[in-house]
Design a protein around this motif. Structure first.
Motif, short mmCIF file in Angstrom:
data_model
loop_
_atom_site.label_atom_id
_atom_site.label_comp_id
_atom_site.label_asym_id
_atom_site.label_seq_id
_atom_site.Cartn_x
_atom_site.Cartn_y
_atom_site.Cartn_z
N LYS A 94 0.86 -1.18 0.00
CA LYS A 94 0.00 0.00 0.00
C LYS A 94 0.90 1.23 0.00
CE LYS A 94 -3.85 -2.15 2.52
NZ LYS A 94 -4.75 -2.07 3.71
N HIS A 122 1.06 5.67 -1.43
CA HIS A 122 0.31 6.83 -1.89
C HIS A 122 0.29 6.89 -3.41
CE1 HIS A 122 -1.52 10.78 -1.68
NE2 HIS A 122 -0.59 11.25 -2.49
N LYS A 163 -1.33 4.79 -5.44
CA LYS A 163 -1.37 3.47 -6.05
C LYS A 163 -2.49 3.36 -7.08
CE LYS A 163 -2.38 -1.33 -4.76
NZ LYS A 163 -2.54 -2.27 -3.62
N ASN A 164 -3.70 3.73 -6.70
CA ASN A 164 -4.84 3.63 -7.62
C ASN A 164 -4.69 4.57 -8.81
OD1 ASN A 164 -6.09 1.71 -6.01
ND2 ASN A 164 -7.16 3.26 -4.79
#
Length: 277
Positions: A101, A103, A105-106
């Motif tokens: 995870k 910052h 990522k999506n």
């Protein structure tokens, strides 16, 4: 033991599949037939799909009097380099997107999808100028780097989807046993994702082997051309040499078909399992 009678719907489906398969295979069958014909039979009218006499003269001519073997070797060099870069990048990136995870990522994943949506034809001129400034025109690297950049986004998504199916408990167990993240990936996760990796590698190999626009634009040196661009030597001022052209086409696609048939079980498994979470 009683057998269930075939319903009309089943017969219709089988008939449709048979006709569709014949339709899909007909160009290949006609190409193979033409490659086995003599020069007079190629232009005979009416055309016949079954030649009067089979000859290998077109194949002998292509292998001994044309640079097609060099084009095939160039194709394998470019495709092999692309496979290596795409395989390494997609496996490592897919693992990172699946397990970590961080910052943005999506946003990065969405950006990769946007890259896939952009047509390759619209990027020819910008890529040509970049390669010209870098001095990479008329080199294998011009195609290897371009193909890798084109294929990495979708390959990362495929690898991420496949790695998502691997239970995270295996990662935790590896960490408890003293493995680091990198070692756990290479020792445990990567062996379990071989079908997905093979699907990615095969997709990269096939895509790099048959691409034409970049190959014809970035490579002008005759001895450096790949097969899709090199086969245009059979388009002459006096006409198309259909016999040698079809023979060369068969020689180019035969290794690719053989590799696909050899790895199709893992290819299908990699696409289907990795696509369902």
């Amino acid at each position: 033991m009683r057998t269930r009678p075939l319903r009309f719907s089943h017969v219709a489906v089988y008939l449709f599949l048979g006709v569709f398969t014949l339709y899909a295979l007909f160009p290949f069958i006609w190409t193979l037939s033409t490659s086995l014909k003599s020069a007079t039979q190629v232009v005979a009218y009416p055309p016949r799909i079954i030649p009067d006499g089979i000859t290998l003269q077109n194949y002998i001519y292509v292998l001994t009097h044309t640079p097609v073997p060099t084009y095939i070797m160039n194709t394998f060099i470019v495709a092999g380099g692309t496979v290596i870069l795409v395989g390494v990048a997609s496996a490592l990136a897919g693992y990172a997107f699946s397990r970590f995870k961080f910052h943005g990522k999506n946003l990065i994943l969405l950006s990769l999808l946007i890259c896939v949506m952009i047509s390759g034809a619209t990027k020819v001129i910008p890529l040509y100028m970049m390669l010209l400034q870098a001095g990479l025109l008329n080199t294998y690297w011009s195609l290897i780097l371009t193909y890798s950049a084109e294929l990495v986004p979708i390959s990362v998504w495929l690898m991420k989807s496949y790695i998502d199916t691997v239970p995270r408990d295996l990662d935790d167990a590896a960490l408890v046993d003293g493995c680091g993240k990198v070692r756990a990936f290479f020792k445990i996760i990567l062996p379990l994702t071989i079908p997905g990796l093979i699907a990615v590698l095969l997709l990269a190999f096939i895509s790099a082997s048959h691409e034409f626009i970049y190959a014809a634009t970035f490579i002008s040196e005759p001895t450096m051309k790949t097969a899709p661009a090199g086969l245009y030597i059979f388009f002459t001022d006096i006409g198309v040499e259909w016999g040698p052209l079809t023979a060369a086409s068969i020689l180019v696609v035969a290794p690719i078909i053989a590799i696909f048939l050899l790895l199709q079980r893992w290819f299908i498994s990699g696409l289907t399992v990795g696509a369902v979470k």
